[in-house]
Scaffold this motif. Structure first.
Motif, PDB file in Angstrom:
ATOM      1  N   TRP A   4       0.188   6.542  -0.253  1.00 50.46           N
ATOM      2  CA  TRP A   4       1.573   6.865  -0.588  1.00 50.46           C
ATOM      3  C   TRP A   4       2.095   6.055  -1.775  1.00 50.46           C
ATOM      4  N   CYS A   5       1.265   5.207  -2.335  1.00 53.47           N
ATOM      5  CA  CYS A   5       1.644   4.276  -3.413  1.00 53.47           C
ATOM      6  C   CYS A   5       1.320   4.894  -4.774  1.00 53.47           C
ATOM      7  N   MET A   6       2.349   5.284  -5.508  1.00 59.16           N
ATOM      8  CA  MET A   6       2.129   5.898  -6.828  1.00 59.16           C
ATOM      9  C   MET A   6       1.428   4.952  -7.811  1.00 59.16           C
ATOM     10  N   PRO A   7       1.792   3.664  -7.882  1.00 56.46           N
ATOM     11  CA  PRO A   7       1.055   2.768  -8.777  1.00 56.46           C
ATOM     12  C   PRO A   7      -0.428   2.632  -8.391  1.00 56.46           C
ATOM     13  N   CYS A   8      -0.750   2.832  -7.107  1.00 57.35           N
ATOM     14  CA  CYS A   8      -2.155   2.787  -6.682  1.00 57.35           C
ATOM     15  C   CYS A   8      -2.936   3.935  -7.302  1.00 57.35           C
ATOM     16  N   ILE A   9      -2.290   5.079  -7.424  1.00 55.46           N
ATOM     17  CA  ILE A   9      -2.929   6.231  -8.075  1.00 55.46           C
ATOM     18  C   ILE A   9      -3.163   5.919  -9.546  1.00 55.46           C
ATOM     19  N   GLU A  10      -2.162   5.302 -10.197  1.00 52.55           N
ATOM     20  CA  GLU A  10      -2.284   4.944 -11.615  1.00 52.55           C
ATOM     21  C   GLU A  10      -3.427   3.949 -11.846  1.00 52.55           C
ATOM     22  N   GLU A  11      -3.592   2.986 -10.939  1.00 50.99           N
ATOM     23  CA  GLU A  11      -4.592   1.937 -11.157  1.00 50.99           C
ATOM     24  C   GLU A  11      -6.003   2.353 -10.754  1.00 50.99           C
ATOM     25  N   HIS A  12      -6.140   3.400  -9.954  1.00 50.82           N
ATOM     26  CA  HIS A  12      -7.437   3.740  -9.379  1.00 50.82           C
ATOM     27  C   HIS A  12      -8.556   3.920 -10.424  1.00 50.82           C
ATOM     28  N   PRO A  13      -8.313   4.610 -11.543  1.00 55.02           N
ATOM     29  CA  PRO A  13      -9.386   4.725 -12.545  1.00 55.02           C
ATOM     30  C   PRO A  13      -9.838   3.366 -13.087  1.00 55.02           C
ATOM     31  N   PHE A  14      -8.935   2.393 -13.098  1.00 51.00           N
ATOM     32  CA  PHE A  14      -9.293   1.065 -13.595  1.00 51.00           C
ATOM     33  C   PHE A  14     -10.116   0.285 -12.572  1.00 51.00           C
ATOM     34  N   LEU A  15      -9.951   0.602 -11.281  1.00 47.65           N
ATOM     35  CA  LEU A  15     -10.842   0.013 -10.269  1.00 47.65           C
ATOM     36  C   LEU A  15     -12.257   0.543 -10.447  1.00 47.65           C
ATOM     37  N   VAL A  16     -12.355   1.843 -10.719  1.00 46.00           N
ATOM     38  CA  VAL A  16     -13.669   2.453 -10.972  1.00 46.00           C
ATOM     39  C   VAL A  16     -14.298   1.789 -12.195  1.00 46.00           C
TER      40      VAL A  16
END
Length: 187
Positions: free
Chosen positions: A75-87
């Motif tokens: 449910w965290c919009m910033p988590c969606i934004e950061e996800h490609p950077f975790l990859v």
């Protein structure tokens, strides 16, 4: 008069929210052992080979290898934004990334990972948010760099961006590796 007062107070709050750098929030845990805890698996989450994910414990973070712990939620919009950077972090730094799904439903967490990918070595849950209190989490996302002895050496508050990845996280990981190497090859 009350309307003007309200507008002035609202203006001050708006300025404070926009001017602060959340990554500068202090962490009393930097330099200390990770809090003890067990992070059970997300119910029904399977790895790429079809086996159930097993979660992890704090002991997994003290096995001699620098690792990253990432608090996230569907449910965290910033988590969606950061996800490609975790990859990207996973491939650039060759580190184990442990995900902690925070106060989320299992079906929503599974959909999130199914949609955006699974950069995590292991994924656990903090369904009630009790462990987040021990970790000093202000909100999701938050990311911790942990040295091979299970000590927190860096905390990043907020979503990982390209700039944060290259100027903060990668140097913190490299510094933790270098420190571990100098300890291992000491006098």
């Amino acid at each position: 008069m009350p309307v003007l007062f309200f507008a002035a107070v609202a203006g001050f709050f708006a300025m404070a929210l926009r001017s602060g750098d959340p990554s500068l929030l202090p962490s009393t845990l930097v330099g200390k052992q990770v809090p003890q805890g067990v992070f059970p698996p997300i119910e029904g989450l399977e790895s790429a080979n079809g086996k159930p994910e097993v979660g992890f414990t704090s002991a997994d973070l003290a096995k001699g290898k620098v690792s990253v712990v990432n608090y996230w939620a569907s449910w965290c919009m910033p988590c969606i934004e950061e996800h490609p950077f975790l990859v990207k972090l996973k491939s650039m730094a060759d580190v184990d990334i442990y995900g902690i799904n925070y106060k989320d439903r299992a079906d929503a967490a599974r959909r999130f990972i199914g949609r955006f990918g699974n950069p995590y070595t292991a994924v656990g849950t903090d369904a009630q948010g009790r462990a987040a209190i021990d970790w000093g989490v202000y909100g999701t996302p938050e990311t911790f760099i942990v040295n091979g002895k299970g000590q927190i050496v860096y905390k990043h508050v907020g979503p990982i961006s390209e700039a944060a990845l290259t100027s903060k996280l990668l140097p913190a990981i490299e510094k933790a590796r270098t420190a571990a190497g100098s300890i291992a090859s000491g006098p």
